[in-house]
Design a protein around this motif. Structure first.
Motif, PDB file in Angstrom:
ATOM      1  N   GLY A 157     -13.928  20.425  12.838  1.00  0.00           N
ATOM      2  CA  GLY A 157     -13.826  18.975  13.048  1.00  0.00           C
ATOM      3  C   GLY A 157     -12.497  18.411  12.576  1.00  0.00           C
ATOM      4  N   VAL A 158     -11.430  19.178  12.746  1.00  0.00           N
ATOM      5  CA  VAL A 158     -10.134  18.742  12.230  1.00  0.00           C
ATOM      6  C   VAL A 158      -9.638  17.476  12.940  1.00  0.00           C
ATOM      7  N   ALA A 159     -10.175  17.189  14.113  1.00  0.00           N
ATOM      8  CA  ALA A 159      -9.741  15.991  14.839  1.00  0.00           C
ATOM      9  C   ALA A 159     -10.132  14.714  14.103  1.00  0.00           C
ATOM     10  N   ASP A 160     -11.046  14.835  13.150  1.00  0.00           N
ATOM     11  CA  ASP A 160     -11.450  13.637  12.412  1.00  0.00           C
ATOM     12  C   ASP A 160     -10.638  13.435  11.147  1.00  0.00           C
ATOM     13  N   ILE A 161      -9.611  14.243  10.962  1.00  0.00           N
ATOM     14  CA  ILE A 161      -8.827  14.145   9.728  1.00  0.00           C
ATOM     15  C   ILE A 161      -8.268  12.732   9.572  1.00  0.00           C
ATOM     16  N   GLN A 162      -8.336  12.218   8.343  1.00  0.00           N
ATOM     17  CA  GLN A 162      -7.885  10.844   8.138  1.00  0.00           C
ATOM     18  C   GLN A 162      -6.777  10.736   7.102  1.00  0.00           C
ATOM     19  N   MET A 163      -6.888  11.505   6.053  1.00  0.00           N
ATOM     20  CA  MET A 163      -5.928  11.385   4.960  1.00  0.00           C
ATOM     21  C   MET A 163      -5.202  12.712   4.791  1.00  0.00           C
ATOM     22  N   PHE A 164      -3.973  12.640   4.304  1.00  0.00           N
ATOM     23  CA  PHE A 164      -3.253  13.897   4.147  1.00  0.00           C
ATOM     24  C   PHE A 164      -3.883  14.743   3.042  1.00  0.00           C
ATOM     25  N   THR A 165      -4.636  14.103   2.143  1.00  0.00           N
ATOM     26  CA  THR A 165      -5.276  14.876   1.073  1.00  0.00           C
ATOM     27  C   THR A 165      -6.355  15.795   1.622  1.00  0.00           C
ATOM     28  N   GLN A 166      -6.790  15.532   2.853  1.00  0.00           N
ATOM     29  CA  GLN A 166      -7.834  16.378   3.434  1.00  0.00           C
ATOM     30  C   GLN A 166      -7.284  17.656   4.034  1.00  0.00           C
ATOM     31  N   LYS A 167      -5.963  17.729   4.111  1.00  0.00           N
ATOM     32  CA  LYS A 167      -5.367  18.885   4.785  1.00  0.00           C
ATOM     33  C   LYS A 167      -5.864  20.197   4.180  1.00  0.00           C
ATOM     34  N   GLY A 168      -5.834  20.300   2.832  1.00  0.00           N
ATOM     35  CA  GLY A 168      -6.208  21.532   2.148  1.00  0.00           C
ATOM     36  C   GLY A 168      -7.620  21.968   2.519  1.00  0.00           C
ATOM     37  N   LEU A 169      -8.479  20.979   2.537  1.00  0.00           N
ATOM     38  CA  LEU A 169      -9.886  21.234   2.870  1.00  0.00           C
ATOM     39  C   LEU A 169     -10.021  21.886   4.246  1.00  0.00           C
TER      40      LEU A 169
END
Lengths: 477, 314
Positions: A157-169
């Motif tokens: 579900g990477v298309a829902d990425i919102q914040m750059f802090t989520q990148k690692g996840l």
């Protein structure tokens, strides 16, 4: 393909390109006509049907390259640096020719033997060598690996990425889905007895990681960047102007200009014919036909000149310093729009800054205005200056806007001048950055000035400012 | 017009070749947009600096399809009477006079007023019929049997209200005339709108159009354009003069020279029998390229370095 076109349009919307459903249909039709074979052509076609200005054209092209230009990830590990650059400047990367497939990254025979010898002693390595992932990496099968990467990406579900802090996840969950765990455990096993095959396994692990990271970076740029900047703009336009940090000044300035542009297009001067003027011969004759050519009903034609004039006074004293800068930027943009606008700045005395605004770029002009007219506030003195400069020019078509906190340091408020402004002008508008509860407290003369205003409002965020000015422009028209 | 049956417009390549043959050298972007506009039956809004061939595009399309070009030049105060249709007042008046004389004959035998009025009704609205209608460009374009190329030039010069008038024409290709009813296009004209961006075009209008921005051309494209338009010019000189114009465009000028100026300049150099650019020649002929005194002064100050650059580019 249609589904990905819809996603593409969603991305465009998040990047501030307004795409209507009708335009979406056009884009679909263009897609059907042009086919997918020629990417450049498709890009041109979608741009023509989706963009409406040259600014939007640029955005559409950039997004197109980022979205449709995701080329196969390169797992050879050789030109790692180039690839990182490509993700950042996707625009140039997609335009350039695809680099020819390199098989230099594929494992050579020596490495293979080394790995196989390691597999004999370590179970984890044996399992690893049998996995599709490792096979792909060793043979550098880009298409297969890229497909696996995208599959894992959409599953996470990477298309829902919102914040750059989520990148690692997302990087972690994609790696896991692709089976990086086997690589990791092989590395741990080999580390224990420092096997010579360790280096090559480590190398494969790093290649895989950096490719996944690049992929997530690209997705972030595509899906989150536009949304985040919209979010940011939204927050900034609601924040009290005095609380916005210097750091955001650039963004606010852009926002103010955008706002002024929006107001300008909504209120660009219009002319309407009025009741009487020049005789419109053609219409009169036409109306006379039923009455046997007798010009029974006359038609008149004259275009009314729109003479609305706006005079804006901005307090630049210390007490409102935090606001003054924004207000001056706003006045600057506004003066570009309204043809007959004059701007004044004051604190202990008042002067006209229209010319300053016309001759200098915005930042310099704001600085100069602050420097020339800043100081302690004296509303009385400033109103006297204003009366001397402009009172004779004020008539029924003039709107006077005053931006200030009405804190007069207990001096003479010169209410008479305000009242004569009130009587002569079409409207006097007072915009006060203080909240309504604070009006009239301490040395604030606001409540007394209020009696000489047609309209007074609290105004301390960009959104409020826009609303008030919109109202004002509607009535000056 | 039947959109499938025209071989000139069946593919992007066909359009490019057709345009090339007519001396209009276009980029892939232009060809693709024209192709889409034609196939989708949508108007094209062409924007770009003056002199890059916006109007020329419509003219070339008309030549390629051998369809009539109907041009509507916009200006401030343009209204529907000049753009859409007008009644022939003189004719109407004249007919009224004739009718008055005939009225007695016509009404002979009518017993009372009611019968007379009844008889008059039978004639219908003769004064507001197609016979008295004077079509203006927009209506003319829609009355063409074979289709037409409609060029609405410099839409940004027209009033805001005029844009709203265009909405019906451009989206449904029909015009409502209160006295007659709705007139539909016999075959859809192909529409080009041009704008120099002196003001923002309304969103409603933009939404109905495909957007095409024509920038100044690249070096190679402009060389090909000059080659096609001024065939007699020497290769080396052509390269040099195009490079010179390109470096001129990088200066801060009031009016940047466009393609049309490059072509004019190439023609005048040809007339002067020049075979290479030198400072004197450029100084003497700069008037064809730059239209403002201060621009000419600015360019003359930089002349040496500009010439070096343009010589160095090739």
């Amino acid at each position: 393909m249609q589904a990905s076109l819809i996603t593409f349009i969603r991305i465009l919307r998040s990047h501030d390109v307004r795409v209507s459903p009708a335009e979406t249909l056009d884009a679909v039709a263009a897609l059907q006509l042009l086919g997918y074979a020629d990417r450049d052509r498709l890009r041109t076609g979608l741009t023509a049907s989706l963009a409406k200005t040259s600014r939007e054209q640029h955005i559409v092209e950039t997004c197109f390259d980022r979205y449709f230009g995701q080329r196969d990830a390169d797992f050879s590990g050789k030109d790692d640096n180039d690839d990182a650059d490509d993700t950042d400047s996707a625009g140039s990367a997609a335009a350039g020719p695809e680099s020819p497939p390199q098989d230099s990254g594929a494992a050579d025979d020596g490495e293979r033997e080394l790995l196989e010898s390691a597999a004999e002693t370590h179970d984890s390595v044996r399992e690893l060598l049998q996995s599709a992932l490792m096979q792909g990496l060793m043979n550098n099968e880009r298409a297969q690996l890229s497909a696996a990467l995208r599959r894992a990406g959409s599953a996470s579900g990477v298309a829902d990425i919102q914040m750059f802090t989520q990148k690692g996840l997302y990087v972690r969950s994609i790696l896991q889905a692709m089976g990086e765990e086997q690589l990791r455990s092989a590395v741990i096993d080999l580390e224990r007895d420092e096997h010579p095959a360790l280096d090559s396994i480590r190398r494969y692990r790093d290649i895989l990681r950096s490719q996944v990271r690049d992929y997530v970076d690209g997705q972030y740029l595509l899906h989150a960047e536009g949304r985040n900047s919209q979010f940011m703009d939204d927050i900034l336009s609601k924040t009290r102007l005095s609380h916005i940090e210097r750091h955001y000044m650039d963004r606010v300035q852009r926002l103010v200009e955008k706002m002024a542009r929006r107001l300008a297009s909504r209120h660009s001067s219009r002319r309407r014919p009025v009741r009487r003027g020049q005789l419109d011969m053609r219409k009169t004759l036409r109306a006379g036909v039923p009455t046997d050519g007798i010009l029974f009903r006359t038609h008149w034609r004259r275009r009314r000149r729109d003479k609305a004039q706006v005079l804006a006074l901005c307090d630049v004293s210390g007490s409102v310093a935090a606001y003054a800068k924004f207000l001056l930027i706003f006045l600057y943009s506004l003066q570009d729009i309204l043809p007959r606008m004059r701007s004044f700045a004051f604190s202990h005395h008042l002067g006209e800054i229209s010319e300053l605004f016309e001759t200098h770029p915005v930042e310099r002009a704001v600085e100069l205005a602050n420097w020339q007219y800043g100081g302690a506030t004296d509303y009385g003195g400033s109103l006297r200056d204003f009366a001397r400069l402009a009172l004779n020019d004020i008539n029924r078509q003039t709107s006077v806007i005053i931006l200030g906190d009405a804190r007069n340091n207990r001096g003479d408020p010169e209410l008479e001048i305000m009242q004569s402004l009130y009587q002569r002008s079409k409207q006097v508008i007072w915009l006060n950055p203080e909240s309504r509860q604070a009006w009239g407290t301490g040395d604030s003369e606001m409540l007394r000035y209020l009696s000489a205003c047609h309209f007074a409002a609290e105004c301390n965020s960009l959104r409020q400012l826009e609303r008030v000015i919109d109202q004002l422009l509607r009535s000056t028209r | 017009m039947n959109r499938q049956a025209l071989p000139q417009f069946e593919s992007i390549e066909a359009i490019r070749h057709g345009f090339d043959a007519l001396g209009y050298i276009c980029s892939d972007r232009i060809a693709t947009t024209v192709f889409l506009a034609f196939q989708l039956g949508k108007p094209v809004l062409v924007e770009g600096p003056p002199g890059v061939g916006k109007t020329e595009l419509a003219k070339t399309a008309s030549a390629l399809l051998s369809l009539p070009l109907i041009r509507l030049q916009c200006y401030e105060g343009l209204d529907e009477a000049k753009a859409l249709y007008e009644w022939k007042y003189g004719k109407q008046l004249l007919y009224t006079q004739i009718l008055k004389e005939k009225l007695g004959d016509l009404l002979q035998g009518a017993d009372d007023l009611a019968a007379a009025v009844e008889r008059l009704h039978a004639f219908g609205d003769i004064f507001y019929s197609e016979a008295f209608l004077e079509p203006r460009p927009l209506l003319t374009a829609m009355q063409q049997e074979e289709g037409a190329i409609l060029l609405i030039d410099e839409i940004d010069k027209a009033d805001y209200e005029f844009e709203s008038l265009l909405l019906e024409v451009l989206s449904d290709f029909q015009v409502s005339i209160p006295e007659i009813g709705t007139v539909r296009a016999r075959s859809r004209p192909m529409v080009f709108l041009t704008s120099n961006n002196t003001r923002e075009i309304s969103d409603a209008l933009k939404r109905r159009c495909l957007h095409l921005y024509i920038p100044f051309p690249s070096l190679e494209l402009e060389e090909r354009i000059v080659q096609s338009r001024v065939p007699g010019i020497d290769d080396a000189l052509r390269r040099q003069l195009v490079a010179f114009v390109h470096s001129l465009r990088e200066l801060d000028l009031r009016k940047t020279p466009a393609i049309s100026e490059t072509i004019d300049w190439a023609r005048s150099l040809l007339l002067l029998h020049a075979d290479a650019l030198d400072a004197q020649l450029v100084r003497d002929s700069l008037g064809t390229l730059l239209k403002f005194e201060q621009d000419i002064e600015a360019a003359q100050a930089e002349l040496g370095s500009l010439l070096d650059i343009s010589a160095g580019r090739h």
